[in-house]
Design a protein around this motif. Sequence first.
Motif, PDB file in Angstrom:
ATOM      1  N   GLN A 120       0.832  -1.200   0.000  1.00  0.00           N
ATOM      2  CA  GLN A 120       0.000   0.000   0.000  1.00  0.00           C
ATOM      3  C   GLN A 120       0.869   1.253   0.000  1.00  0.00           C
ATOM      4  O   GLN A 120       2.006   1.236   0.449  1.00  0.00           O
ATOM      5  CB  GLN A 120      -0.912   0.030   1.228  1.00  0.00           C
ATOM      6  CG  GLN A 120      -1.935  -1.091   1.271  1.00  0.00           C
ATOM      7  CD  GLN A 120      -2.803  -1.022   2.519  1.00  0.00           C
ATOM      8  OE1 GLN A 120      -2.338  -0.656   3.590  1.00  0.00           O
ATOM      9  NE2 GLN A 120      -4.073  -1.374   2.373  1.00  0.00           N
ATOM     10  N   ILE A 121       0.284   2.326  -0.525  1.00  0.00           N
ATOM     11  CA  ILE A 121       0.895   3.639  -0.477  1.00  0.00           C
ATOM     12  C   ILE A 121      -0.040   4.565   0.282  1.00  0.00           C
ATOM     13  O   ILE A 121      -1.232   4.659  -0.043  1.00  0.00           O
ATOM     14  CB  ILE A 121       1.149   4.210  -1.885  1.00  0.00           C
ATOM     15  CG1 ILE A 121       2.081   3.292  -2.673  1.00  0.00           C
ATOM     16  CG2 ILE A 121       1.743   5.615  -1.793  1.00  0.00           C
ATOM     17  CD1 ILE A 121       2.291   3.743  -4.101  1.00  0.00           C
ATOM     18  N   ALA A 122       0.463   5.232   1.292  1.00  0.00           N
ATOM     19  CA  ALA A 122      -0.347   6.170   2.065  1.00  0.00           C
ATOM     20  C   ALA A 122      -0.244   7.560   1.450  1.00  0.00           C
ATOM     21  O   ALA A 122       0.851   8.072   1.230  1.00  0.00           O
ATOM     22  CB  ALA A 122       0.123   6.205   3.520  1.00  0.00           C
ATOM     23  N   VAL A 123      -1.397   8.138   1.130  1.00  0.00           N
ATOM     24  CA  VAL A 123      -1.465   9.473   0.547  1.00  0.00           C
ATOM     25  C   VAL A 123      -2.162  10.395   1.538  1.00  0.00           C
ATOM     26  O   VAL A 123      -3.272  10.098   1.986  1.00  0.00           O
ATOM     27  CB  VAL A 123      -2.236   9.461  -0.793  1.00  0.00           C
ATOM     28  CG1 VAL A 123      -2.295  10.860  -1.390  1.00  0.00           C
ATOM     29  CG2 VAL A 123      -1.591   8.492  -1.765  1.00  0.00           C
ATOM     30  N   GLN A 124      -1.492  11.473   1.889  1.00  0.00           N
ATOM     31  CA  GLN A 124      -2.053  12.413   2.856  1.00  0.00           C
ATOM     32  C   GLN A 124      -2.823  13.498   2.122  1.00  0.00           C
ATOM     33  O   GLN A 124      -2.277  14.217   1.283  1.00  0.00           O
ATOM     34  CB  GLN A 124      -0.934  13.032   3.700  1.00  0.00           C
ATOM     35  CG  GLN A 124      -1.424  13.732   4.953  1.00  0.00           C
ATOM     36  CD  GLN A 124      -2.035  12.746   5.960  1.00  0.00           C
ATOM     37  OE1 GLN A 124      -1.514  11.640   6.125  1.00  0.00           O
ATOM     38  NE2 GLN A 124      -3.111  13.147   6.601  1.00  0.00           N
ATOM     39  N   LEU A 125      -4.116  13.630   2.430  1.00  0.00           N
ATOM     40  CA  LEU A 125      -4.994  14.616   1.816  1.00  0.00           C
ATOM     41  C   LEU A 125      -5.592  15.519   2.884  1.00  0.00           C
ATOM     42  O   LEU A 125      -5.464  15.255   4.090  1.00  0.00           O
ATOM     43  CB  LEU A 125      -6.119  13.913   1.040  1.00  0.00           C
ATOM     44  CG  LEU A 125      -5.692  12.871   0.001  1.00  0.00           C
ATOM     45  CD1 LEU A 125      -6.896  12.121  -0.502  1.00  0.00           C
ATOM     46  CD2 LEU A 125      -4.964  13.554  -1.141  1.00  0.00           C
ATOM     47  N   ASP A 126      -6.281  16.575   2.419  1.00  0.00           N
ATOM     48  CA  ASP A 126      -6.967  17.449   3.369  1.00  0.00           C
ATOM     49  C   ASP A 126      -8.013  16.676   4.164  1.00  0.00           C
ATOM     50  O   ASP A 126      -8.289  16.990   5.323  1.00  0.00           O
ATOM     51  CB  ASP A 126      -7.632  18.610   2.626  1.00  0.00           C
ATOM     52  CG  ASP A 126      -6.612  19.556   2.008  1.00  0.00           C
ATOM     53  OD1 ASP A 126      -5.453  19.545   2.480  1.00  0.00           O
ATOM     54  OD2 ASP A 126      -6.973  20.276   1.061  1.00  0.00           O
ATOM     55  N   GLN A 127      -8.604  15.659   3.526  1.00  0.00           N
ATOM     56  CA  GLN A 127      -9.642  14.859   4.183  1.00  0.00           C
ATOM     57  C   GLN A 127      -9.059  13.787   5.109  1.00  0.00           C
ATOM     58  O   GLN A 127      -9.797  13.077   5.782  1.00  0.00           O
ATOM     59  CB  GLN A 127     -10.537  14.185   3.131  1.00  0.00           C
ATOM     60  CG  GLN A 127     -11.283  15.137   2.217  1.00  0.00           C
ATOM     61  CD  GLN A 127     -10.415  15.635   1.075  1.00  0.00           C
ATOM     62  OE1 GLN A 127      -9.287  15.181   0.899  1.00  0.00           O
ATOM     63  NE2 GLN A 127     -10.925  16.595   0.308  1.00  0.00           N
ATOM     64  N   GLY A 128      -7.755  13.674   5.120  1.00  0.00           N
ATOM     65  CA  GLY A 128      -7.111  12.647   5.925  1.00  0.00           C
ATOM     66  C   GLY A 128      -6.275  11.720   5.071  1.00  0.00           C
ATOM     67  O   GLY A 128      -6.095  11.935   3.871  1.00  0.00           O
ATOM     68  N   GLN A 129      -5.778  10.669   5.677  1.00  0.00           N
ATOM     69  CA  GLN A 129      -4.912   9.737   4.970  1.00  0.00           C
ATOM     70  C   GLN A 129      -5.729   8.701   4.203  1.00  0.00           C
ATOM     71  O   GLN A 129      -6.728   8.184   4.693  1.00  0.00           O
ATOM     72  CB  GLN A 129      -3.989   9.030   5.958  1.00  0.00           C
ATOM     73  CG  GLN A 129      -2.920   8.169   5.289  1.00  0.00           C
ATOM     74  CD  GLN A 129      -2.031   7.485   6.288  1.00  0.00           C
ATOM     75  OE1 GLN A 129      -2.392   6.452   6.854  1.00  0.00           O
ATOM     76  NE2 GLN A 129      -0.854   8.052   6.548  1.00  0.00           N
ATOM     77  N   ARG A 130      -5.305   8.400   2.963  1.00  0.00           N
ATOM     78  CA  ARG A 130      -5.920   7.357   2.145  1.00  0.00           C
ATOM     79  C   ARG A 130      -4.850   6.325   1.787  1.00  0.00           C
ATOM     80  O   ARG A 130      -3.688   6.667   1.567  1.00  0.00           O
ATOM     81  CB  ARG A 130      -6.519   7.945   0.868  1.00  0.00           C
ATOM     82  CG  ARG A 130      -7.659   8.923   1.120  1.00  0.00           C
ATOM     83  CD  ARG A 130      -8.903   8.196   1.648  1.00  0.00           C
ATOM     84  NE  ARG A 130     -10.028   9.092   1.802  1.00  0.00           N
ATOM     85  CZ  ARG A 130     -10.323   9.749   2.903  1.00  0.00           C
ATOM     86  NH1 ARG A 130      -9.555   9.611   3.983  1.00  0.00           N
ATOM     87  NH2 ARG A 130     -11.356  10.555   2.958  1.00  0.00           N
ATOM     88  N   LEU A 131      -5.246   5.066   1.727  1.00  0.00           N
ATOM     89  CA  LEU A 131      -4.338   3.979   1.382  1.00  0.00           C
ATOM     90  C   LEU A 131      -4.674   3.440   0.001  1.00  0.00           C
ATOM     91  O   LEU A 131      -5.810   3.044  -0.253  1.00  0.00           O
ATOM     92  CB  LEU A 131      -4.427   2.851   2.417  1.00  0.00           C
ATOM     93  CG  LEU A 131      -4.018   3.218   3.847  1.00  0.00           C
ATOM     94  CD1 LEU A 131      -4.213   2.032   4.774  1.00  0.00           C
ATOM     95  CD2 LEU A 131      -2.561   3.686   3.893  1.00  0.00           C
ATOM     96  N   LEU A 132      -3.693   3.445  -0.891  1.00  0.00           N
ATOM     97  CA  LEU A 132      -3.866   2.941  -2.246  1.00  0.00           C
ATOM     98  C   LEU A 132      -3.046   1.666  -2.406  1.00  0.00           C
ATOM     99  O   LEU A 132      -1.905   1.583  -1.951  1.00  0.00           O
ATOM    100  CB  LEU A 132      -3.400   3.972  -3.270  1.00  0.00           C
ATOM    101  CG  LEU A 132      -4.069   5.347  -3.221  1.00  0.00           C
ATOM    102  CD1 LEU A 132      -3.442   6.263  -4.269  1.00  0.00           C
ATOM    103  CD2 LEU A 132      -5.563   5.237  -3.435  1.00  0.00           C
ATOM    104  N   GLN A 133      -3.621   0.675  -3.063  1.00  0.00           N
ATOM    105  CA  GLN A 133      -2.934  -0.595  -3.283  1.00  0.00           C
ATOM    106  C   GLN A 133      -1.973  -0.467  -4.469  1.00  0.00           C
ATOM    107  O   GLN A 133      -2.338   0.059  -5.521  1.00  0.00           O
ATOM    108  CB  GLN A 133      -3.952  -1.707  -3.569  1.00  0.00           C
ATOM    109  CG  GLN A 133      -4.977  -1.916  -2.470  1.00  0.00           C
ATOM    110  CD  GLN A 133      -4.356  -2.499  -1.219  1.00  0.00           C
ATOM    111  OE1 GLN A 133      -3.397  -3.262  -1.281  1.00  0.00           O
ATOM    112  NE2 GLN A 133      -4.907  -2.143  -0.065  1.00  0.00           N
ATOM    113  N   HIS A 134      -0.746  -0.949  -4.299  1.00  0.00           N
ATOM    114  CA  HIS A 134       0.178  -1.044  -5.430  1.00  0.00           C
ATOM    115  C   HIS A 134       0.551  -2.505  -5.652  1.00  0.00           C
ATOM    116  O   HIS A 134       0.423  -3.340  -4.755  1.00  0.00           O
ATOM    117  CB  HIS A 134       1.432  -0.181  -5.200  1.00  0.00           C
ATOM    118  CG  HIS A 134       2.363  -0.709  -4.145  1.00  0.00           C
ATOM    119  ND1 HIS A 134       3.245  -1.746  -4.370  1.00  0.00           N
ATOM    120  CD2 HIS A 134       2.560  -0.343  -2.834  1.00  0.00           C
ATOM    121  CE1 HIS A 134       3.944  -1.998  -3.277  1.00  0.00           C
ATOM    122  NE2 HIS A 134       3.546  -1.173  -2.320  1.00  0.00           N
ATOM    123  N   GLY A 135       1.007  -2.804  -6.871  1.00  0.00           N
ATOM    124  CA  GLY A 135       1.288  -4.187  -7.245  1.00  0.00           C
ATOM    125  C   GLY A 135       2.733  -4.598  -7.153  1.00  0.00           C
ATOM    126  O   GLY A 135       3.122  -5.651  -7.680  1.00  0.00           O
ATOM    127  N   GLY A 136       3.560  -3.792  -6.487  1.00  0.00           N
ATOM    128  CA  GLY A 136       4.959  -4.157  -6.341  1.00  0.00           C
ATOM    129  C   GLY A 136       5.839  -3.521  -7.409  1.00  0.00           C
ATOM    130  O   GLY A 136       5.368  -2.780  -8.282  1.00  0.00           O
TER     131      GLY A 136
END
Length: 205
Positions: A120-136
């Motif tokens: 996963q990649i954690a992306v920090q936004l104004d709405q809070g942190q979001r986790l996006l799945q990556h495939g390696g």
Amino acid sequence: RLGGGLLPAMTVWRGQLEGLNAHTEDFGNWSLVGPANLMLSPAEVTLEQSCLDEAAGARVCAQARWQEDGSGAVKATLRSLAISQWLPEVTGVASGEFDAGLAADGSLAMISALQLSAGQIAVQLDQGQRLLQHGGASLDAEISGDGLVADLLFHAPEQGKVKAQLKLPALSTFPLAEQQPLQGELIATLPSLAGLAAWIPEVSS
């Protein structure tokens, strides 16, 4: 910790690397798995395979050789290293192999391959942190008479893909040439932004 002694000729020390503990804040705590044979002399230095285990489960193994004519070789393997120790925003486990040699005439040769598992990649936004799945990802590099060629492939979130290639044609000998021309290529594809827009509203605007 070393154990051993000088041979009768008094020019060669032969023994073992018997213990090693390293405690670091950024790179974890490492300890020697078992004794590794070590030989030191004016004409040659050799370290047979030596492995370090990290408290979280990673392992690094290496062996090396240097000779009086200036030639040498290093081999290393990496297993189960959590990449989040270096990149807190990214999860995944790294493994790889490295094999490099230096000839007496200064010619370099190297082959390495590094893989990162899906995570996963954690992306920090104004709405809070979001986790996006990556495939390696994978990183392959080689040094030969044609210089250095390195290829990166990253399976980005939402079935995206990032491919990059770096070439240093003059990186083939040591000492390094003063001039190091660089060639590179970067290709990024993101088939669908719909999935990302659900996570990151700014994408849809």
